[in-house]
Scaffold this motif. Structure first.
Motif, PDB file in Angstrom:
ATOM      1  N   CYS A  86       0.943  -1.000  -0.144  1.00 61.37           N
ATOM      2  CA  CYS A  86      -0.088   0.009   0.064  1.00 61.37           C
ATOM      3  C   CYS A  86       0.972   1.092  -0.088  1.00 61.37           C
ATOM      4  N   GLY A  87       0.736   2.028  -0.853  1.00 58.95           N
ATOM      5  CA  GLY A  87       1.418   3.292  -1.030  1.00 58.95           C
ATOM      6  C   GLY A  87       0.874   4.545  -1.200  1.00 58.95           C
ATOM      7  N   GLY A  88      -0.735   4.380  -1.368  1.00 57.31           N
ATOM      8  CA  GLY A  88      -1.639   5.308  -1.795  1.00 57.31           C
ATOM      9  C   GLY A  88      -1.908   6.125  -0.502  1.00 57.31           C
ATOM     10  N   PRO A  89      -1.656   7.382  -0.210  1.00 52.71           N
ATOM     11  CA  PRO A  89      -2.121   8.125   0.931  1.00 52.71           C
ATOM     12  C   PRO A  89      -3.360   8.034   1.540  1.00 52.71           C
ATOM     13  N   ALA A  90      -4.355   7.927   0.445  1.00 54.58           N
ATOM     14  CA  ALA A  90      -5.737   7.738   0.964  1.00 54.58           C
ATOM     15  C   ALA A  90      -6.136   6.360   1.725  1.00 54.58           C
ATOM     16  N   VAL A  91      -5.516   5.289   0.986  1.00 50.86           N
ATOM     17  CA  VAL A  91      -5.453   4.091   1.672  1.00 50.86           C
ATOM     18  C   VAL A  91      -4.745   4.115   3.209  1.00 50.86           C
ATOM     19  N   LEU A  92      -3.596   4.459   3.017  1.00 50.57           N
ATOM     20  CA  LEU A  92      -2.768   4.597   4.425  1.00 50.57           C
ATOM     21  C   LEU A  92      -3.408   5.390   5.289  1.00 50.57           C
ATOM     22  N   ARG A  93      -4.025   6.480   5.040  1.00 51.52           N
ATOM     23  CA  ARG A  93      -5.112   7.419   6.207  1.00 51.52           C
ATOM     24  C   ARG A  93      -5.824   6.387   6.931  1.00 51.52           C
ATOM     25  N   VAL A  94      -6.503   5.295   6.127  1.00 50.99           N
ATOM     26  CA  VAL A  94      -7.491   4.571   6.817  1.00 50.99           C
ATOM     27  C   VAL A  94      -6.725   3.580   7.684  1.00 50.99           C
ATOM     28  N   PHE A  95      -5.681   3.194   7.263  1.00 54.84           N
ATOM     29  CA  PHE A  95      -4.893   2.399   8.376  1.00 54.84           C
ATOM     30  C   PHE A  95      -4.439   3.086   9.695  1.00 54.84           C
ATOM     31  N   ARG A  96      -4.087   4.168   9.165  1.00 55.20           N
ATOM     32  CA  ARG A  96      -3.706   5.206  10.595  1.00 55.20           C
ATOM     33  C   ARG A  96      -4.721   5.513  11.317  1.00 55.20           C
ATOM     34  N   GLY A 141      -5.623   2.847  13.731  1.00 57.76           N
ATOM     35  CA  GLY A 141      -4.664   2.595  14.582  1.00 57.76           C
ATOM     36  C   GLY A 141      -3.908   1.295  14.361  1.00 57.76           C
ATOM     37  N   VAL A 142      -3.969   0.770  12.987  1.00 58.42           N
ATOM     38  CA  VAL A 142      -3.348  -0.770  12.706  1.00 58.42           C
ATOM     39  C   VAL A 142      -2.139  -0.396  11.757  1.00 58.42           C
ATOM     40  N   LEU A 143      -1.570   0.502  11.608  1.00 62.17           N
ATOM     41  CA  LEU A 143      -0.539   0.848  10.264  1.00 62.17           C
ATOM     42  C   LEU A 143       0.466   0.102  10.724  1.00 62.17           C
ATOM     43  N   GLU A 144       1.083   0.137  12.078  1.00 57.73           N
ATOM     44  CA  GLU A 144       2.160  -0.364  12.404  1.00 57.73           C
ATOM     45  C   GLU A 144       2.069  -1.754  12.521  1.00 57.73           C
ATOM     46  N   ALA A 145       0.801  -2.325  12.960  1.00 61.39           N
ATOM     47  CA  ALA A 145       0.531  -3.666  13.067  1.00 61.39           C
ATOM     48  C   ALA A 145       0.619  -4.597  11.771  1.00 61.39           C
ATOM     49  N   PHE A 146       0.130  -3.735  10.709  1.00 67.05           N
ATOM     50  CA  PHE A 146       0.572  -4.335   9.328  1.00 67.05           C
ATOM     51  C   PHE A 146       1.606  -4.287   8.836  1.00 67.05           C
ATOM     52  N   GLY A 147       2.496  -3.160   9.079  1.00 69.08           N
ATOM     53  CA  GLY A 147       3.795  -2.981   8.474  1.00 69.08           C
ATOM     54  C   GLY A 147       3.514  -2.662   6.967  1.00 69.08           C
ATOM     55  N   THR A 148       2.795  -1.980   6.499  1.00 72.11           N
ATOM     56  CA  THR A 148       2.518  -1.969   4.904  1.00 72.11           C
ATOM     57  C   THR A 148       3.930  -1.554   4.332  1.00 72.11           C
ATOM     58  N   LEU A 149       4.134  -2.132   3.048  1.00 71.57           N
ATOM     59  CA  LEU A 149       4.888  -2.123   2.155  1.00 71.57           C
ATOM     60  C   LEU A 149       4.677  -1.313   0.928  1.00 71.57           C
ATOM     61  N   PRO A 150       5.756  -0.533   0.289  1.00 67.62           N
ATOM     62  CA  PRO A 150       5.278   0.206  -0.854  1.00 67.62           C
ATOM     63  C   PRO A 150       5.382  -0.320  -2.128  1.00 67.62           C
ATOM     64  N   THR A 151       5.800  -1.705  -2.415  1.00 66.96           N
ATOM     65  CA  THR A 151       5.839  -2.173  -3.574  1.00 66.96           C
ATOM     66  C   THR A 151       5.373  -3.728  -3.550  1.00 66.96           C
ATOM     67  N   LEU A 152       5.083  -4.275  -4.284  1.00 70.73           N
ATOM     68  CA  LEU A 152       4.652  -5.729  -4.628  1.00 70.73           C
ATOM     69  C   LEU A 152       6.001  -6.586  -4.379  1.00 70.73           C
ATOM     70  N   GLU A 153       7.081  -5.981  -5.183  1.00 65.52           N
ATOM     71  CA  GLU A 153       8.562  -6.451  -5.163  1.00 65.52           C
ATOM     72  C   GLU A 153       8.797  -6.726  -3.595  1.00 65.52           C
ATOM     73  N   ALA A 154       8.712  -5.738  -2.913  1.00 63.91           N
ATOM     74  CA  ALA A 154       9.179  -5.621  -1.583  1.00 63.91           C
ATOM     75  C   ALA A 154       8.562  -6.489  -0.821  1.00 63.91           C
ATOM     76  N   ALA A 155       7.348  -6.591  -0.843  1.00 63.51           N
ATOM     77  CA  ALA A 155       6.556  -7.593  -0.265  1.00 63.51           C
ATOM     78  C   ALA A 155       6.739  -9.203  -0.653  1.00 63.51           C
TER      79      ALA A 155
END
Length: 127
Positions: free
Chosen positions: A96-106, A109-123
């Motif tokens: 997840c790299g989109g700011p609107a989607v990241l805002r929902v995670f924030r 209160g679960v952004l850190e629990a999920f530890g989102t990555l910016p690209t599929l390659e990174a995941a």
């Protein structure tokens, strides 16, 4: 509702219902690529597919790169998928790299629990 989706880790390929994405295998991980608007209507349809994936796969990547809208229904869907994956001894990564989607995670209160990555390659390369 889940016809076309198998639980075999060697033949896991399916289109999600409607325009919501697809499920496919990439090396040792199963990728659930979501598209469009993930709201309560989409979450209801996608939930059964994620339940099959999280019951049978231990390395799951949920790719939100192509998601234009994501609300608390989508977040609840991913929280359930993450819990089910962990209960089965697996791991889940979220792209997840989109700011609107990241805002929902924030906001949830679960952004850190999920530890989102910016690209599929990174995941796919993550430990």
């Amino acid at each position: 509702m889940t016809e076309g989706l198998t639980s075999s880790s060697y033949d896991l390929r399916a289109r999600l219902p409607g325009p919501y994405g697809r499920v496919y295998r990439s090396s040792t991980r199963t990728v659930v690529e979501l598209h469009g608007e993930i709201d309560i209507a989409a979450a209801t349809l996608i939930g059964a597919y994620l339940d099959v994936v999280t019951a049978s796969e231990h390395e799951v990547v949920v790719d939100l790169t192509h998601v234009a809208f994501f609300d608390c229904s989508g977040l609840a869907l991913l929280c359930r998928a993450r819990r089910r994956t962990r209960e089965n001894g697996g791991r889940m990564w979220v792209v997840c790299g989109g700011p609107a989607v990241l805002r929902v995670f924030r906001a949830g209160g679960v952004l850190e629990a999920f530890g989102t990555l910016p690209t599929l390659e990174a995941a796919l390369a993550a430990d």
